[in-house]
Design a protein around this motif. Structure first.
Motif, short mmCIF file in Angstrom:
data_model
loop_
_atom_site.label_atom_id
_atom_site.label_comp_id
_atom_site.label_asym_id
_atom_site.label_seq_id
_atom_site.Cartn_x
_atom_site.Cartn_y
_atom_site.Cartn_z
N ALA A 103 -29.53 -17.83 -25.78
CA ALA A 103 -31.21 -18.10 -26.51
C ALA A 103 -30.99 -19.88 -25.81
CB ALA A 103 -30.74 -18.63 -27.42
N LEU A 104 -29.97 -20.61 -26.07
CA LEU A 104 -30.84 -22.25 -25.75
C LEU A 104 -31.03 -22.17 -24.30
CD1 LEU A 104 -31.60 -24.93 -27.16
CD2 LEU A 104 -28.40 -25.20 -26.82
N ILE A 105 -30.12 -21.85 -24.09
CA ILE A 105 -30.21 -21.48 -22.00
C ILE A 105 -31.18 -21.54 -21.63
CG2 ILE A 105 -29.46 -21.30 -19.93
CD1 ILE A 105 -26.79 -21.59 -21.29
N SER A 106 -31.02 -20.44 -21.66
CA SER A 106 -32.83 -19.13 -21.47
C SER A 106 -34.16 -19.72 -22.30
CB SER A 106 -32.74 -17.74 -21.48
OG SER A 106 -32.77 -17.33 -23.08
N GLY A 107 -33.67 -20.57 -23.52
CA GLY A 107 -35.07 -20.66 -24.04
C GLY A 107 -35.78 -22.05 -23.29
N LEU A 108 -34.84 -22.98 -22.60
CA LEU A 108 -34.64 -24.11 -22.20
C LEU A 108 -35.53 -23.79 -21.01
CD1 LEU A 108 -32.06 -26.39 -22.78
CD2 LEU A 108 -34.45 -26.68 -23.39
N ILE A 109 -34.94 -22.62 -19.95
CA ILE A 109 -35.40 -22.13 -18.77
C ILE A 109 -36.78 -22.04 -18.38
CG2 ILE A 109 -34.87 -20.85 -16.74
CD1 ILE A 109 -31.85 -19.84 -17.00
N GLY A 110 -36.87 -21.39 -19.70
CA GLY A 110 -38.30 -20.81 -20.10
C GLY A 110 -39.01 -22.07 -19.94
N THR A 111 -39.04 -22.97 -20.93
CA THR A 111 -39.36 -23.80 -20.70
C THR A 111 -40.09 -24.75 -19.41
OG1 THR A 111 -38.52 -24.57 -22.92
CG2 THR A 111 -40.46 -25.93 -22.86
N PHE A 112 -39.27 -25.39 -18.90
CA PHE A 112 -39.23 -25.31 -17.78
C PHE A 112 -39.50 -25.18 -16.92
CE2 PHE A 112 -35.76 -28.31 -19.99
CZ PHE A 112 -36.58 -29.62 -19.70
N TRP A 113 -39.76 -23.80 -16.97
CA TRP A 113 -40.51 -23.01 -15.93
C TRP A 113 -42.54 -23.68 -16.12
CZ3 TRP A 113 -38.19 -17.49 -14.74
CH2 TRP A 113 -36.62 -17.87 -13.84
N ILE A 114 -42.08 -22.94 -17.37
CA ILE A 114 -43.87 -23.59 -18.55
C ILE A 114 -44.63 -24.51 -17.57
CG2 ILE A 114 -44.95 -23.45 -20.14
CD1 ILE A 114 -43.31 -22.16 -20.98
N ARG A 115 -43.19 -25.57 -18.02
CA ARG A 115 -44.09 -26.39 -17.60
C ARG A 115 -44.07 -27.32 -15.90
NH1 ARG A 115 -42.15 -31.75 -20.79
NH2 ARG A 115 -41.95 -32.39 -19.24
N GLY A 116 -42.98 -26.49 -14.90
CA GLY A 116 -43.45 -26.27 -13.87
C GLY A 116 -44.74 -25.80 -13.64
N ILE A 117 -45.02 -25.06 -13.97
CA ILE A 117 -46.12 -23.44 -13.71
C ILE A 117 -47.10 -24.54 -13.92
CG2 ILE A 117 -47.59 -21.73 -13.71
CD1 ILE A 117 -45.22 -20.18 -14.60
N ILE A 118 -47.13 -25.26 -15.16
CA ILE A 118 -48.31 -25.25 -15.04
C ILE A 118 -48.55 -26.98 -14.96
CG2 ILE A 118 -49.78 -27.58 -16.81
CD1 ILE A 118 -47.92 -25.63 -19.43
N ASN A 119 -47.79 -27.82 -14.06
CA ASN A 119 -48.08 -29.20 -12.99
C ASN A 119 -48.08 -28.84 -12.20
OD1 ASN A 119 -47.16 -31.13 -15.35
ND2 ASN A 119 -45.22 -30.68 -14.47
N LYS A 120 -47.50 -27.39 -11.49
CA LYS A 120 -47.68 -27.56 -9.35
C LYS A 120 -48.64 -26.55 -9.18
CE LYS A 120 -43.00 -29.44 -9.00
NZ LYS A 120 -43.32 -30.52 -9.91
#
Lengths: 375, 249
Positions: free
Chosen positions: A76-93
């Motif tokens: 859960a932690l790993i996929s939660g973190l992947i989700g979080t970084f994708w969200i930040r990536g989408i917002i930034n990029k």
């Protein structure tokens, strides 16, 4: 079982005690870290992270092919973190706004997770997996080692919070300024986001993927109503969270088959509702009372000064006038007239009113007084 | 201290270029700001005024270029620089008091982990007094008026005790009294040989408030003493054809 029996059992029954302590700690850490999410206007991030954790749990089961809540947590932690970084990536990029990014990741990960769950249910060893309990949580599955893990994580995040209190506070208020002071805002950002992710993952077993974000936001939103100090807010949020956990567990244990997660979330919701209505500074009730009182005072004063303008044109200030000349004046009511008489500002006689000496002086200084007290 | 030729260069900007997408927001900015000036950055909306300040302060990553503060890279001399962001850039409903916000100005010199103590509190109270906000020190910041919030931000910069002050529209949405109070503080800073750089919108007040001006519209149009370069020619170049302003000098 009723509530008082529950409290007796709380002391004597080992399982119930474990679960209650677990939900209390979970509530406390969620309230604490949820305050940060709320103040950073990242309320939806929790929702996205918890939904994003589902495929991680399913994949963890597919890999080890048996039930092990610690391994599930790591998944859960790993996929939660992947989700979080994708969200930040989408917002930034991209040009997409944060709500779009959160909504996208939330649904895609959750959809993928549900797909995997359906697939797992068709496998021969599906029954022992109990993965569907992660959807809405099952506090009864909490064991002592889970509670210890929660306690340790809560302890660590408390230490981090105290250590970097000043840095986290200024980051919450003014990130750009924080950067100009030379603090590494990226590090602080990752620090606080990681702890929010960890708190969410810890809560999945108890409250479940779907309701977890409420656990994070409700105590913080309620606490904000009661204080204007950040430290007090975080403390109250932790308190509300812990109380929701204990009370929710109690209610669910004392009535047959009520699921713990939803009950805890509803109790947290009650805290929010009560806070929104009854908190003294920001609550709707007292605001409405203050608003009414202010309005009435002003109406009273305006009526008095209107009368004053009529009275001052006469040699004798107590010369009587007909009440009906006030009829077109906005803010004038029979009640306010009565109130003015009670204050001894005016005298009423039949259909006539006349100003008293006190009322005349009061009205003469009225504008100065009002501007002074509201400065 | 009025400007004279011997003054050191406080801020030196070379070839600074910033772009969000393909279109540059700032193009090849070269700027040498002498010590002790009170400088206005003027230009139309979208000219990149705020972006210039943010790029200098490393809040935004420039595509190219360099920034030097008293001859050293910005990151080395960060402590010499104070920043007043636009008032609207933060959420004023944040649970904290006016004094607390001003104390944040001391965090930079404290560094990581160390908490502010009596010394920092005293400095912050003094800064609040300077901007005429001492009686509001325990006021929740959402209960302050726009002008008062701006003063709190100014106090936070004052407590940084810097040599160079960057201010992003400090006069936005404040009344005449607050504007006068702020400009007096800026002039005091100049008297103490500090350099003050202000993003400014009201062209009418440029000659009265400032002694140095930079015209900006994606590119640098002109920079220099107000009395030499604040004229219709530069205003037209910056704001477009036939732009005229009444200059009361």
């Amino acid at each position: 079982m009723n509530l008082s029996e529950y409290f007796e059992l709380l002391i004597s029954d080992y399982t119930l005690r474990t679960i209650s302590i677990g939900t209390a700690i979970l509530g406390a850490i969620c309230g604490m870290l949820g305050s940060f999410a709320v103040l950073r206007k990242q309320s939806l991030l929790g929702d996205a992270i918890s939904h994003a954790a589902l495929p991680g749990i399913a994949i963890a089961f597919l890999i080890i092919e048996s039930k092990n809540s610690t391994i599930f947590l790591i998944g859960a932690l790993i996929s939660g973190l992947i989700g979080t970084f994708w969200i930040r990536g989408i917002i930034n990029k991209t040009h997409l706004k944060s709500d779009t990014a959160l909504g996208l990741i939330l649904s895609i990960f959750f959809g993928f997770g549900m797909l995997l769950l359906t697939y797992i249910q068709k496998l021969p060893n599906a029954n022992q997996a109990g993965l569907e309990s992660y959807l809405f949580g099952q506090a009864a599955t909490l064991i002592e080692s889970d509670v210890w893990l929660m306690a340790v994580v809560t302890g660590i995040s408390l230490i981090i919070l105290l250590l970097f209190w000043k840095e986290l506070k200024i980051l919450l208020f003014d990130p750009d300024f924080t950067k100009t002071l030379g603090f590494n805002t990226r590090f602080l950002d990752i620090l606080i986001t990681s702890f929010i992710v960890v708190a969410i993952v810890l809560g999945l077993q108890t409250v479940g993927v779907v309701l977890m974000s409420a656990m994070l936001l409700a105590p913080a939103a309620a606490a904000r109503q009661w204080t204007n100090s950040l430290s007090t807010m975080i403390f109250i949020a932790a308190l509300f969270g812990a109380s929701s956990g204990v009370i929710g567990t109690g209610i669910s244990a004392s009535s047959n088959n009520l699921p713990t997660g939803p009950v805890i979330v509803i109790i947290a919701g009650v805290f929010v509702l009560v806070s929104f209505i009854f908190s003294p500074g920001r609550g709707l009730l007292f605001r409405q009372i203050r608003f009414r009182k202010n309005r009435r005072d002003l109406q009273l004063h305006k009526t008095l000064s209107f009368m004053y303008n009529i009275a001052k044109n006469h040699e004798n200030i107590s010369h009587p006038h007909a009440i009906r000349i006030l009829n077109n004046f906005q803010g004038f009511t029979k009640k306010s007239l009565k109130e003015l008489e009670d204050h001894n500002y005016i005298k009423l006689q039949g259909n006539m009113w006349s100003m008293t000496e006190t009322g005349y002086h009061k009205a003469a200084n009225l504008y100065n007084q009002i501007t002074k007290t509201h400065e | 201290m009025p400007y004279n030729k011997e003054n050191k260069i406080a801020v030196k900007i070379d070839d600074l270029t910033v772009a969000y997408d393909y279109k540059p927001v700032l193009w090849d900015i070269d700027l040498a700001i002498p010590e002790g000036v009170l400088m206005a950055i003027v230009g139309p909306n979208g000219a990149g005024k705020s972006t210039l300040i943010k790029a200098v302060l490393d809040i935004l990553k420039p595509i190219a270029g360099s920034v030097q503060i008293y001859g050293k890279p910005y990151k080395k001399n960060r402590s010499l620089v104070a920043y007043v962001p636009q008032k609207g850039s933060v959420d004023w409903d944040f649970p904290t008091t006016a004094l607390d916000v001003v104390m944040m100005g001391t965090y930079g010199s404290l560094g990581w982990i160390k908490r502010p103590g009596q010394k920092e509190k005293k400095a912050s109270l003094e800064a609040l007094e300077k901007v005429g906000m001492l009686s509001f020190k325990n006021r929740q910041i959402s209960q302050l008026s726009g002008g008062q919030q701006q003063r709190v931000f100014l106090a936070r910069a004052l407590v940084q005790n810097a040599s160079i002050y960057f201010m992003d529209e400090p006069f936005q949405g404040v009344d005449a009294t607050t504007e006068k109070a702020i400009i007096n503080i800026l002039k005091e800073l100049r008297k103490a040989s500090k350099t003050v750089i202000v993003v400014h919108h009201d062209l009418q007040t440029v000659p009265e408030y400032f002694d140095w001006v930079t015209f900006l519209n994606v590119k640098k149009i002109a920079t220099g003493p107000v009395k030499d370069i604040f004229n219709d020619d530069n205003l037209t170049k910056t704001y477009g054809i036939n732009y005229k302003v009444a200059i009361n000098q």
